[in-house]
Design a protein around this motif. Structure first.
Motif, PDB file in Angstrom:
ATOM      1  N   THR A 155     -16.982  -0.674  -2.270  1.00 19.60           N
ATOM      2  CA  THR A 155     -16.938   0.709  -1.772  1.00 19.60           C
ATOM      3  C   THR A 155     -17.154   0.752  -0.271  1.00 19.60           C
ATOM      4  OG1 THR A 155     -17.798   1.515  -3.896  1.00 19.60           O
ATOM      5  CG2 THR A 155     -17.964   2.993  -2.011  1.00 19.60           C
ATOM      6  N   LEU A 156     -18.137   0.008   0.202  1.00 14.22           N
ATOM      7  CA  LEU A 156     -18.417  -0.027   1.635  1.00 14.22           C
ATOM      8  C   LEU A 156     -17.228  -0.588   2.408  1.00 14.22           C
ATOM      9  CD1 LEU A 156     -20.441   0.374   3.933  1.00 14.22           C
ATOM     10  CD2 LEU A 156     -21.301  -1.932   3.486  1.00 14.22           C
ATOM     11  N   GLY A 157     -16.626  -1.665   1.907  1.00 17.91           N
ATOM     12  CA  GLY A 157     -15.466  -2.245   2.583  1.00 17.91           C
ATOM     13  C   GLY A 157     -14.288  -1.289   2.638  1.00 17.91           C
ATOM     14  N   ALA A 158     -14.044  -0.545   1.550  1.00 15.52           N
ATOM     15  CA  ALA A 158     -12.938   0.418   1.527  1.00 15.52           C
ATOM     16  C   ALA A 158     -13.163   1.539   2.540  1.00 15.52           C
ATOM     17  CB  ALA A 158     -12.777   0.991   0.125  1.00 15.52           C
ATOM     18  N   LEU A 159     -14.404   2.011   2.656  1.00 14.92           N
ATOM     19  CA  LEU A 159     -14.707   3.074   3.614  1.00 14.92           C
ATOM     20  C   LEU A 159     -14.596   2.568   5.055  1.00 14.92           C
ATOM     21  CD1 LEU A 159     -17.733   4.828   1.849  1.00 14.92           C
ATOM     22  CD2 LEU A 159     -15.339   5.528   1.880  1.00 14.92           C
ATOM     23  N   VAL A 160     -14.939   1.297   5.284  1.00 11.65           N
ATOM     24  CA  VAL A 160     -14.774   0.717   6.618  1.00 11.65           C
ATOM     25  C   VAL A 160     -13.291   0.667   6.986  1.00 11.65           C
ATOM     26  CG1 VAL A 160     -14.994  -1.411   7.960  1.00 11.65           C
ATOM     27  CG2 VAL A 160     -16.923  -0.596   6.600  1.00 11.65           C
ATOM     28  N   VAL A 161     -12.443   0.298   6.029  1.00  9.60           N
ATOM     29  CA  VAL A 161     -10.998   0.289   6.274  1.00  9.60           C
ATOM     30  C   VAL A 161     -10.510   1.692   6.650  1.00  9.60           C
ATOM     31  CG1 VAL A 161      -8.732  -0.031   5.194  1.00  9.60           C
ATOM     32  CG2 VAL A 161     -10.549  -1.701   4.801  1.00  9.60           C
ATOM     33  N   PHE A 162     -11.006   2.708   5.947  1.00  2.45           N
ATOM     34  CA  PHE A 162     -10.632   4.089   6.264  1.00  2.45           C
ATOM     35  C   PHE A 162     -11.045   4.457   7.683  1.00  2.45           C
ATOM     36  CE2 PHE A 162     -12.814   8.331   6.346  1.00  2.45           C
ATOM     37  CZ  PHE A 162     -11.695   9.075   6.655  1.00  2.45           C
ATOM     38  N   ARG A 163     -12.259   4.067   8.080  1.00  2.00           N
ATOM     39  CA  ARG A 163     -12.722   4.401   9.421  1.00  2.00           C
ATOM     40  C   ARG A 163     -11.905   3.668  10.489  1.00  2.00           C
ATOM     41  NH1 ARG A 163     -13.765   8.395  10.675  1.00  2.00           N
ATOM     42  NH2 ARG A 163     -14.913   7.724  12.513  1.00  2.00           N
ATOM     43  N   LEU A 164     -11.525   2.438  10.223  1.00  2.00           N
ATOM     44  CA  LEU A 164     -10.703   1.701  11.190  1.00  2.00           C
ATOM     45  C   LEU A 164      -9.331   2.345  11.354  1.00  2.00           C
ATOM     46  CD1 LEU A 164     -11.552  -1.998  10.242  1.00  2.00           C
ATOM     47  CD2 LEU A 164     -12.347  -0.723  12.247  1.00  2.00           C
TER      48      LEU A 164
END
Length: 453
Positions: free
Chosen positions: A30-39
């Motif tokens: 979940t954290l990795g997916a949200l980081v991708v969204f922010r990038l």
């Protein structure tokens, strides 16, 4: 006496969390997916001059675009590849759900089970592509004309090439975010779409707080206003937490049964009905529906300004229903109230609940099983939904009217989404810990049984 489930939940600790390998994998995913969204929110559209765009948005601060920009974590003002966020997907899902409740054909598809759900999801995806393409085209056209008269256009490529690439890029960005949301829901923790919206809101929170403190330091705003605003929103958080936990418990009684000692005993339980059954869905739905016409009128007005009566009409319409106007608050409140009742009817079916109670021998004391139970549950649910709708409307509308957004930069809607999604995510984490603890108990019981043999 506390139940076994409550005792297990109370005993959940950091040591148990460390042993929950599957839960940790879900959290990291979940954290990795949200980081991708922010990038992705920092990747600009092709053919955009970021400096000119930032200057243009700086000149139009305080408008309705700031409100929807909060949901995307600043992606809209940066005109990134995910500038529209998941709002078109939410709007498409609203249209499909409304059509399902009105169309007998779609309602029959819904009753087909898993295959019907997949068909409706496919229709939602088609609708998402269509809505994103429409909004993307008007955004491209509006960006071309925005500031062109003053020689400050943010578009640096050929018009038709820019329009085509903008539409394709925005459609691809929104569909990718939709896919990420589905992956989070399946392989991560919490509701993926809600978490993406919350991530965008939380990402802009440090900036808005810093701006509010800077205004107080420079004297642009009274420090008492800023302190009062923070205290007001802190009180709102406590009130939201209280209301989200509030329930109306309907007593359910089951026929007497014989116990091991030969005594007759009647079982009792409760049917919990949340005051806010619809959760955070009504304000999200109402916001997404308002986002579609406001985005189109905002950018179409830039393109047609001064060219025809239609251009002047679109600009006047955007100003009439823009943020902080009476028409905007009325439409927003009406949308929240409507979707509170609509979504409650979707997630809770009194007829189905009454049939299940009758099938298993349960009944409400003083109410006959069957149709009478259905009518009673519908009556109770309607009354508490009135309270829930009033609560959501007050939380989302009144703070916007009392505390100006430029003082805090964080509205009641954003606060409601953050608190609700956080509560739901924490509840899911606790459920995973509880399931893991039950698994450990079962393994220990089997091991002890084997040793005795």
């Amino acid at each position: 006496m506390a139940s076994a489930a409550e005792q297990l939940a109370a005993n959940a600790s950091l040591s148990q969390f460390a042993k929950a390998t599957d839960l940790k994998k879900r959290l990291w995913f979940t954290l990795g997916a949200l980081v991708v969204f922010r990038l992705l929110s920092y990747v600009p559209l092709p053919g955009i001059d970021p400096r000119a765009l930032a200057s243009l948005f700086q000149q139009t601060q305080g408008g309705v675009m700031d409100f929807f920009n909060t949901f995307t974590g600043g992606a809209l003002t940066r005109m990134s590849v995910v500038a529209l966020g998941v709002m078109p997907y939410i709007t498409a899902s609203i249209v499909v759900q409304l059509a399902t409740s009105l169309s007998p054909q779609l309602n029959a598809i819904k009753k087909e089970g898993e295959s019907g759900r997949k068909k409706l999801n496919q229709y939602t995806r088609y609708g998402t592509v269509l809505l994103t393409a429409i909004q993307g085209y008007f955004i491209a056209v509006g960006l071309e004309a925005w500031g062109a008269s003053a020689g400050q256009s943010a578009v640096i490529v050929d018009s038709w090439l820019f329009r085509v690439t903008t539409v394709i890029t925005l459609v691809g960005g929104t569909m990718f975010l939709m896919w990420i949301g589905e992956q989070i829901t399946t392989r991560g923790i919490g509701n993926g779409v809600s978490l993406i919206i919350m991530a965008g809101i939380v990402a802009s929170l440090p900036t808005t707080i810093a701006n509010a403190l800077e205004q107080a330091r420079t004297g642009a705003t009274s420090p008492l206003w800023v302190i009062g605003g923070f205290l007001f929103f802190f009180g709102l958080i406590l009130f939201i937490c209280f209301m989200e936990r509030a329930q109306r418990r309907v007593l359910i009684q089951y026929p007497k049964r014989q116990t091991a000692r030969g005594m007759m005993q009647a079982d009792k339980s409760h049917l919990p009905l949340k005051i806010n059954t619809a959760n955070v869905i009504p304000p999200i739905f109402a916001s997404s529906l308002l986002a579609l016409p406001l985005t189109i009128t905002q950018f179409a007005g830039n393109r047609l300004s001064g060219e025809s009566r239609w251009g002047d009409f679109i600009i006047s319409l955007n100003q009439f229903i823009g943020q902080d106007t009476p028409a905007y608050f009325v439409l927003y409140a009406a949308g929240i109230i409507f979707f509170s009742f609509f979504y409650t009817a979707v997630v809770f079916n009194p007829e189905e609940t009454a049939d299940n109670l009758k099938r298993y021998g349960g009944f409400i004391p003083g109410i006959r099983p069957g149709k009478a139970t259905e009518n009673y549950l519908d009556y109770v649910l309607t009354r508490i939904t009135v309270i829930g709708a009033a609560y959501l409307t007050a939380i989302c509308v009144i703070p916007e009217m009392i505390v100006p957004r430029h003082l805090i930069g964080f509205g009641g809607t954003s606060l409601l989404i953050v608190v609700n999604v956080t509560i739901d995510t924490v509840t899911q984490i606790q459920s995973h810990l509880l399931a893991h603890q039950y698994g450990d108990l079962i393994k220990k019981a089997k091991l002890k049984g084997g040793m005795r043999r």
